[in-house]
Design a protein around this motif. Structure first.
Motif, PDB file in Angstrom:
ATOM      1  N   GLY B  78       0.811  -1.217   0.000  1.00 56.84           N
ATOM      2  CA  GLY B  78       0.000   0.000   0.000  1.00 56.84           C
ATOM      3  C   GLY B  78       0.843   1.264   0.000  1.00 56.84           C
ATOM      4  O   GLY B  78       0.355   2.338  -0.334  1.00 56.84           O
ATOM      5  N   LEU B  80       3.431   1.777  -1.876  1.00 58.52           N
ATOM      6  CA  LEU B  80       4.247   1.824  -3.080  1.00 58.52           C
ATOM      7  C   LEU B  80       3.855   2.938  -4.033  1.00 58.52           C
ATOM      8  O   LEU B  80       4.601   3.289  -4.925  1.00 58.52           O
ATOM      9  CB  LEU B  80       4.150   0.500  -3.833  1.00 58.52           C
ATOM     10  N   ARG B  81       2.616   3.417  -3.907  1.00 62.03           N
ATOM     11  CA  ARG B  81       2.139   4.427  -4.856  1.00 62.03           C
ATOM     12  C   ARG B  81       1.468   5.552  -4.087  1.00 62.03           C
ATOM     13  O   ARG B  81       1.015   5.349  -2.962  1.00 62.03           O
ATOM     14  CB  ARG B  81       1.078   3.811  -5.775  1.00 62.03           C
ATOM     15  N   PRO B  82       1.350   6.711  -4.731  1.00 60.77           N
ATOM     16  CA  PRO B  82       0.553   7.754  -4.095  1.00 60.77           C
ATOM     17  C   PRO B  82      -0.891   7.246  -3.988  1.00 60.77           C
ATOM     18  O   PRO B  82      -1.277   6.364  -4.754  1.00 60.77           O
ATOM     19  CB  PRO B  82       0.631   8.921  -5.079  1.00 60.77           C
ATOM     20  N   PRO B  83      -1.665   7.782  -3.061  1.00 57.48           N
ATOM     21  CA  PRO B  83      -3.044   7.308  -2.941  1.00 57.48           C
ATOM     22  C   PRO B  83      -3.847   7.710  -4.181  1.00 57.48           C
ATOM     23  O   PRO B  83      -3.550   8.708  -4.825  1.00 57.48           O
ATOM     24  CB  PRO B  83      -3.557   8.024  -1.701  1.00 57.48           C
ATOM     25  N   ARG B  84      -4.864   6.917  -4.476  1.00 52.83           N
ATOM     26  CA  ARG B  84      -5.717   7.243  -5.628  1.00 52.83           C
ATOM     27  C   ARG B  84      -6.780   8.233  -5.139  1.00 52.83           C
ATOM     28  O   ARG B  84      -7.568   7.900  -4.252  1.00 52.83           O
ATOM     29  CB  ARG B  84      -6.390   5.970  -6.128  1.00 52.83           C
ATOM     30  N   PRO B  85      -6.805   9.437  -5.703  1.00 57.39           N
ATOM     31  CA  PRO B  85      -7.818  10.404  -5.256  1.00 57.39           C
ATOM     32  C   PRO B  85      -9.224   9.847  -5.524  1.00 57.39           C
ATOM     33  O   PRO B  85      -9.425   9.094  -6.478  1.00 57.39           O
ATOM     34  CB  PRO B  85      -7.552  11.627  -6.119  1.00 57.39           C
ATOM     35  N   ALA B  88     -10.665  10.091  -8.995  1.00 53.50           N
ATOM     36  CA  ALA B  88      -9.850   9.674 -10.141  1.00 53.50           C
ATOM     37  C   ALA B  88     -10.407   8.416 -10.771  1.00 53.50           C
ATOM     38  O   ALA B  88      -9.905   7.328 -10.561  1.00 53.50           O
ATOM     39  CB  ALA B  88      -8.417   9.451  -9.696  1.00 53.50           C
ATOM     40  N   VAL B  89     -11.493   8.612 -11.488  1.00 55.62           N
ATOM     41  CA  VAL B  89     -12.107   7.462 -12.137  1.00 55.62           C
ATOM     42  C   VAL B  89     -12.024   7.686 -13.638  1.00 55.62           C
ATOM     43  O   VAL B  89     -12.303   8.778 -14.133  1.00 55.62           O
ATOM     44  CB  VAL B  89     -13.583   7.320 -11.721  1.00 55.62           C
ATOM     45  N   ARG B  90     -11.678   6.656 -14.301  1.00 55.20           N
ATOM     46  CA  ARG B  90     -11.561   6.770 -15.746  1.00 55.20           C
ATOM     47  C   ARG B  90     -12.953   6.880 -16.341  1.00 55.20           C
ATOM     48  O   ARG B  90     -13.815   6.041 -16.053  1.00 55.20           O
ATOM     49  CB  ARG B  90     -10.877   5.525 -16.286  1.00 55.20           C
ATOM     50  N   PRO B  91     -13.222   7.938 -17.153  1.00 58.67           N
ATOM     51  CA  PRO B  91     -14.533   7.993 -17.804  1.00 58.67           C
ATOM     52  C   PRO B  91     -14.643   6.812 -18.766  1.00 58.67           C
ATOM     53  O   PRO B  91     -13.644   6.443 -19.390  1.00 58.67           O
ATOM     54  CB  PRO B  91     -14.510   9.322 -18.550  1.00 58.67           C
ATOM     55  N   PRO B  92     -15.831   6.219 -18.847  1.00 60.70           N
ATOM     56  CA  PRO B  92     -15.927   4.987 -19.627  1.00 60.70           C
ATOM     57  C   PRO B  92     -15.768   5.217 -21.122  1.00 60.70           C
ATOM     58  O   PRO B  92     -15.578   4.270 -21.870  1.00 60.70           O
ATOM     59  CB  PRO B  92     -17.320   4.469 -19.307  1.00 60.70           C
ATOM     60  N   GLY B  93     -15.849   6.451 -21.569  1.00 61.85           N
ATOM     61  CA  GLY B  93     -15.798   6.704 -23.010  1.00 61.85           C
ATOM     62  C   GLY B  93     -17.201   6.754 -23.574  1.00 61.85           C
ATOM     63  O   GLY B  93     -18.151   6.302 -22.932  1.00 61.85           O
ATOM     64  N   GLN B  96     -19.510   3.662 -23.583  1.00 61.20           N
ATOM     65  CA  GLN B  96     -19.632   3.005 -22.282  1.00 61.20           C
ATOM     66  C   GLN B  96     -18.547   1.931 -22.071  1.00 61.20           C
ATOM     67  O   GLN B  96     -18.808   0.824 -21.624  1.00 61.20           O
ATOM     68  CB  GLN B  96     -21.019   2.366 -22.105  1.00 61.20           C
ATOM     69  N   GLY B  97     -17.344   2.301 -22.455  1.00 59.67           N
ATOM     70  CA  GLY B  97     -16.232   1.392 -22.180  1.00 59.67           C
ATOM     71  C   GLY B  97     -16.104   0.247 -23.152  1.00 59.67           C
ATOM     72  O   GLY B  97     -15.346  -0.694 -22.929  1.00 59.67           O
TER      73      GLY B  97
END
Lengths: 452, 833
Positions: B78, B80-85, B88-93, B96-97
């Motif tokens: 846990g 190893l990386r900065p926290p995920r805000p 921060a969600v990827r828009p599905p496009g 719809q992905g």
């Protein structure tokens, strides 16, 4: 090596290779039936006029001499039959009015013209035979004068009927008045005691009047039929355009089907609305102009309506490609983000669409434990925006060497190529500038991010 | 806090250090470690526990070959990386992905996981991040350090870390699969690009033994772990244990220095076989080092060994003495060191092993194994390497015996001027013997005289080697017994008569032995040769007794068999040769002397031993030197002075190599070929003639001189050449002439003698020389002698002349020639020129 690297991803060829199912969605049976019903009613109305006029002519037959009355009755029957056929053909022509239907109709018209011509020729032959006896009693002027009177009467009846009942000036302008003058000549011959000459002239005039009547009737019925057809084809397109305002992309691979709807108008930058407007205007022209010519109507059916259909296809195709490209951009952004997350321990922290518009570039901002940041941009590229351009902007806070950034970009390039994406060569950009980024992610990178 | 196994040597809190070097044999690095919790865990788990106990929050591991960065616990992962805000969600496009290009389906072959560079970046970031206390363990340090492509980047990270760390409190661990710290240092230094690391390792080296923070040596499991292992296997698998002797068992297991993993497999095997764990089982299965493997104790085995009386007496004595000394505090621990003198094959290594076991049994040494080293193992090629080589040998031998065979090799080198690595080795040896007292016993071994020289080479040596055991050569009957025992082990059987023949052979072998005689080893070799020949002859038909045929040629030659020519026959053969008066005389004298000796011995009188002489054959070419050498070889064999009597003829080009360092081995190889017979060096003066700068020729000569002495009786050197050159050769190399016992002069043949040679050669081929032809031939030969001068070929020229004459005969005889015409060589057959 710079902090900004660019990669071109040429997707157009990929689109070209795709075998796409019919782009434009077809109207459902209910709509088609509804449209056909409309056409039937229209035909009833428009061709009904022609028929009613034909029926009205029936009453005038008893004013004609016996020899012409039979012939006229036969002609009337044939014309009526033709109109009926016209109607049937149109109604039976299926969902769309295709050129062939009109070619077939033109053939029918040609045929009826031929038949009526033949009928008139036979009629003239009969008359010539009957009047051969008159030649024998040449000199019997009284009998000649009677015959002339009878032909003049029939011609007059015919003339008045055409003048009174048929739109001859629209479909054969000036013909009737010419024939009226000739009829005057025949009267003059008789008045001048040249009953033989009067007979010949009156006969000729009558023959021409019969021909005129046929011509006007045929033209009128053709016009009426074409107008219905033109209207129908435009209405049909209009329905299609309405139906294709949104479209569906179906992805079927390995037996798995996914569907996604998209707004064609949005993805064609309003081309659907433009098309609808143009179709409506064309309908207005057909509907609102009673004097529209047959040629104009024929052009609507044969050229304008198919052109609208083609335009609809193009619009939908463009929209499809653009929406697909946008989705692919999003997917590529995800791949790149994944590669940076999996391969370089970055964390995706923000996803932004330029201007909030999904037709524009997508940005991903990723952060690293070291405080370094990478902004991934996947923007539309190429002539129609369906290629993609990937740009990696590194904002390093540590001594991250240029070589490292290069390695990273090459790793991304290799990663994308492993997915068989047509990725071009790596191009060096200058030093990245935050002002090139959308305002949402322009905020300065914070040195040394807190670990989770 | 988890207690670490004893072999971790009480690893302390790594306060104040940035780097921890962990090293050990590969089998120890990949070993299992059995702590007090009785759970066998691999190194990474134990390191994790240790680091976790030390308060590290973020513990990262790296294996270049597998995963660049990985964690064993969620907390580390846990971090190893900065926290995920949250947002921060990827828009599905827009679709719809959806995956229109099927990218995800193509994703299968695509490797995920950190790339190498990504891993290094991350490790660097973590090491330089002060917000969570971090330890980074590089489990395959060598791989990272050697990997060229990433070496730079990794090297930068490491160097930055070592030279200018941004944060304190983080720790980097490098795990090396290197047995010793020297090897770690050599490895790192050899890579040339890690000066900081090299410096750090060197500092650790110079720190000396004892507790060194920043260093963890992974050694073999010790008693604590092995006891736990025995208990674990007993409890979980039902291993039967010999309780009263468990202590001995565990000590033997420790002594084996095998990994815990391999002991676990072995104990599992015992469970599977239903065998109880006893000291005997360990010996039977050869799981612990023992000199012999018949399951008897060291003392029993020594008792039944052939010969070795002085050894037995010494050990008996020392056993009691050490037992007595052990009770005293200031015991003289140098007492354990011994000089073994004697020829090879007299059982020195075997006895060293037994001594080791005895020392262990009486508690004088903890392990009692033997680490054997040759002088070449203790001498380095560069300054400083020698000391490390000796230290390495001590590390290997710690707890047991360091056996240095042919130890005089060190002092041989030490005599000359200038720096001598041999001398450095001896000095280091003396120092380390003091430092490691009680931990190690040193046994030096070699020929008696040489060993005396060795002990004299350093004042400190005699005091540190108070004991000397002489290993006498085996007596003929002992050699006979050893030979028969070896044959019996090989499954051979034989008649009494054959046994007598073998006794004759061992007697002859013993009689002709020289310094360096191989003793038991030679008998073992002989038995092996006999067995091999037997199996070829009988096609391995068991039960078929041995036959004389099975003896190698050399040994058959030792038997005075009637098939062999008698010395008288051979002397007669020599007499038949034209000229060679001096040779004929000398060998006659030699045969007479031997006969005299035999008679004297038969009467119980002393007889001066006769050793096969090295000889000079001086004379022009074609005067019969090679022929005589063959005859001499045979003669020496039938006289019993050499076992085989064959001739191995060589010239300068066979002995001298083109490359530096190759000449010695090549010359020795030639001698090896000639052993038991004659090494015939033609034109021997050429070895010294080429130029004064001809080091290679000199080197060959030096080796020859050395071996002439060392292997006297094992082979005969015959050096041949022109009289003038040979004289200069001997003059130019003082000491050379004295090594040769006989000089035989081969004078040039007279013309008449040559005609006689020609006649005999012709006769041998069925031709006859007419008188007139002989006269003409003499004239031709005389003319050729004048023409050729020194290069005149003597008998060789006669042989060539015969060839030309028979060719002429062949040309002129008619088809219907008579027998006489076919036989007679006429004056016309002698060439004109």
């Amino acid at each position: 090596m710079s902090g900004e690297k660019t990669l071109q991803i040429a997707l157009q060829n990929w689109y070209r290779r795709q075998i796409v199912e019919p782009l434009v969605q077809s109207l459902d049976a209910h709509t088609v039936e509804h449209l056909r019903e409309g056409m039937r009613q229209q035909l009833d109305a428009d061709l009904g006029d022609v028929r009613r006029r034909q029926a009205g002519l029936e009453g005038t037959l008893n004013q004609l001499s016996a020899r012409n009355a039979v012939f006229e009755r036969e002609t009337a029957r044939r014309l009526d039959e033709h109109v009926g056929q016209l109607e049937q053909r149109l109604l039976a022509s299926g969902d769309e009015l295709r050129t062939e239907v009109f070619d077939a109709l033109a053939g029918t018209e040609q045929a009826i013209r031929g038949e009526l011509e033949e009928q008139r020729r036979e009629h003239r032959e009969d008359i010539r035979r009957l009047e051969a006896g008159v030649d024998e009693v040449q000199g019997d002027r009284r009998r000649a004068a009677e015959a002339a009177q009878s032909w003049l009467n029939d011609a007059k009846v015919k003339h008045d009927l055409i003048d009174d009942k048929l739109p001859h000036e629209r479909f054969a302008p000036g013909v009737l008045s010419g024939l009226g003058r000739k009829l005057g000549d025949a009267h003059h011959h008789l008045d001048q005691g040249r009953p033989e000459a009067a007979v010949v002239t009156a006969q000729t005039v009558y023959d021409s009047l019969a021909e005129l009547q046929t011509e006007v009737t045929l033209k009128e019925s053709e016009w009426a039929a074409l107008r219905v057809a033109a209207r129908h084809s435009l209405l049909f397109i209009d329905e299609q355009v309405k139906l294709n305002r949104t479209s569906l992309i179906v992805d079927e691979r390995d037996g798995e089907i996914t569907k996604a709807q998209f707004d064609v108008d949005h993805w064609s930058d309003g081309a659907v609305s433009d098309l609808r407007r143009d179709v409506a205007q064309a309908i207005g022209v057909v509907d609102g102009n009673e004097l529209i010519s047959i040629d104009e109507l024929r052009a609507v059916v044969r050229e304008q309506a198919p052109a609208f259909a083609a335009r609809l296809g193009e619009v939908v195709d463009t929209a499809r490609r653009r929406v697909t490209a946008a989705q692919v951009r999003s997917n590529i952004a995800e791949l790149v983000a994944d590669a940076l997350q999996d391969g370089f321990a970055y964390q995706a922290e923000q996803w932004v669409l330029a201007g909030g518009d999904d037709r524009e570039a997508i940005f991903v901002r990723l952060g690293h434990l070291s405080g370094n940041e990478i902004v991934v941009e996947v923007a539309p590229a190429g002539t129609d925006g369906t290629d993609a351009q990937l740009r990696l902007r590194s904002f390093d806070t540590d001594t991250g060497s240029a070589a490292q950034r290069g390695t990273r970009a090459v790793a991304i390039q290799r990663h994308l190529r492993q997915y068989e994406l047509p990725v071009g060569d790596l191009q060096e950009g200058g030093e990245p500038n935050r002002s090139d980024l959308p305002p949402e992610i322009r905020g300065e990178g914070t040195p040394g991010r807190s670990p989770a | 806090m988890t207690e670490l196994p004893a072999r971790w040597g009480g690893l302390a809190t790594p306060e104040g250090i940035q780097l921890l070097i962990v090293h050990g044999l590969a089998s120890y690095v990949s070993d299992l470690f059995l702590g007090e919790d009785m759970v066998a865990a691999p190194l990474q788990d134990v390191l994790w526990r240790y680091l976790h106990d030390q308060g590290y929050e973020r513990i990262l591991f790296s294996r270049r070959s597998e995963e660049v960065v990985y964690c064993l616990d969620e907390e580390s992962a846990g971090l190893l990386r900065p926290p995920r805000p949250a947002g921060a969600v990827r828009p599905p496009g827009p679709l719809q992905g959806m995956d229109p290009m099927g990218l995800r389906r193509r994703a299968e072959p695509v490797r995920t996981g950190l790339t190498e560079q990504g891993g290094i970046d991350l490790l660097a970031a973590a090491m330089n991040d002060g917000r969570a206390r971090t330890a980074v363990v590089f489990l395959e340090a060598e791989q990272w350090l050697t990997h060229n492509a990433a070496g730079g980047v990794f090297g930068d990270v490491l160097t930055t870390w070592l030279e200018a760390p941004r944060v304190a409190g983080n720790l980097c661990l490098l795990v090396f699969r290197q047995r010793t710290l020297d090897e770690v240092r050599d490895f790192v230094h050899g890579l040339r690009i890690y000066p900081a690391l090299t410096g750090l390792v060197t500092a650790l080296q110079e720190h000396g033994q004892g507790h060194r923070p920043g260093l963890l040596i992974l050694a073999a499991p010790q008693a604590d772990e092995l006891e736990r292992l025995v208990q674990t296997v007993r409890l979980t698998r039902g291993l039967e244990v010999d309780w009263p002797r468990l202590d001995i068992v565990v000590r033997a297991m420790v002594a084996s220095r095998e990994s815990l993993r391999s002991w676990r497999d072995r104990l599992d095997a015992l469970v599977r076989d239903g065998v109880r764990l006893t000291p005997d089982v360990l010996r039977e299965r050869r799981w612990v080092p023992v000199a012999l493997t018949d399951g008897r104790s060291a003392e029993e085995r020594l008792r039944t060994m052939v010969g070795l009386r002085p050894v037995k007496e010494y050990l008996q004595e020392i056993r009691h003495y050490i037992g007595w000394q052990a009770g005293r505090d200031n015991g003289d621990t140098h007492l354990l060191n011994v000089v073994f003198t004697g020829n090879p094959g007299t059982g020195k290594s075997t006895v060293a092993r037994l001594v080791g076991e005895l020392y262990r049994d009486i508690g004088a040494l903890p392990i009692g194994h033997v680490h054997e080293a040759r002088p070449s193992d203790l001498v380095g090629a560069y300054q400083g390497h020698t000391r490390r080589a000796v230290e390495r040998a001590f590390e290997e031998a710690r707890g047991g015996i360091l056996l240095i065979d042919e130890a005089y090799g060190l002092s041989d080198d030490a005599g000359g001027p200038g720096p001598s690595f041999g001398r450095e080795a001896i000095t280091t040896l003396v120092q380390l013997m003091d430092r490691e007292r009680g931990q190690i016993a040193v046994v030096v071994a070699g020929y008696g005289a040489k060993m005396a020289e060795f002990l004299r080479s350093n004042d400190g040596l005699p005091r540190r080697f108070p004991n000397r055991i002489d290993f006498p050569d085996f007596e003929p009957d002992e050699l006979h017994a050893i030979l028969l025992a070896a044959l019996k082990r090989a499954g051979m059987c034989w008649s009494d008569e054959m046994a007598d023949r073998l006794a004759e052979i061992t007697e002859r072998t013993h009689a002709t032995r020289a310094e360096g005689f191989g003793n038991a080893g030679d008998m073992e070799n002989l038995a092996e040769q006999i067995t091999r020949r037997w199996s070829v002859r009988t096609l391995g038909n068991a039960g078929e007794p041995l036959d004389l045929e099975d003896l190698p040629e050399a040994q058959r030659g030792m038997l005075a068999d009637r098939d062999l020519p008698t010395p008288e026959n051979l002397l007669a053969e020599l007499d038949r040769m034209v000229g060679l008066e001096s040779a004929k005389r000398m060998f006659r004298e030699l045969v007479d002397l031997l006969r005299l000796n035999k008679q004297r011995r038969a009467r119980g009188m002393t007889a001066e031993p006769v050793v096969a002489p090295h000889m000079l054959f001086v004379g022009p070419p074609g005067t019969g030197k090679t022929t005589v050498a063959r005859l001499v070889g045979k003669l020496l064999m039938v006289l019993g002075l050499v076992p085989r009597g064959h001739v191995h003829a060589v010239s300068r080009s066979d002995l001298v190599a083109e490359w530096m360092g190759q000449t010695g081995p090549r010359t020795r190889e030639a001698i090896q070929q000639a052993l038991g017979g004659v090494l015939f060096v033609d034109e021997a003066y050429e070895l010294a003639a080429v130029s004064r700068l001809d080091q290679y020729g000199q080197e060959a000569l030096a080796v020859l001189l050395e071996e002439m002495e060392n292997r006297r009786g094992q082979f005969v050197l015959v050096a041949a050449g022109y009289p003038e050159e040979m004289r200069r050769f001997l003059d130019a190399n003082p000491g050379l002439a004295s090594r040769f016992d006989l000089q035989i002069d081969f004078r040039a043949y007279t013309d008449q003698e040559l005609v006689e040679v020609l006649r005999r050669l012709a006769e041998d081929k069925g031709y006859e020389l007419t008188k007139a032809a002989a006269v003409r031939a003499a004239r031709w030969l005389s003319l050729d002698r004048r023409r050729q001068g020194r290069a005149f070929g003597n008998a060789r020229t006669a042989r060539k002349l015969l060839g030309r004459m028979t060719a002429s005969l062949a040309k002129r005889v008619p088809v219907d020639a008579t027998d006489e015409e076919l036989r007679l060589l006429q004056p016309g057959d002698v060439p004109d020129d």
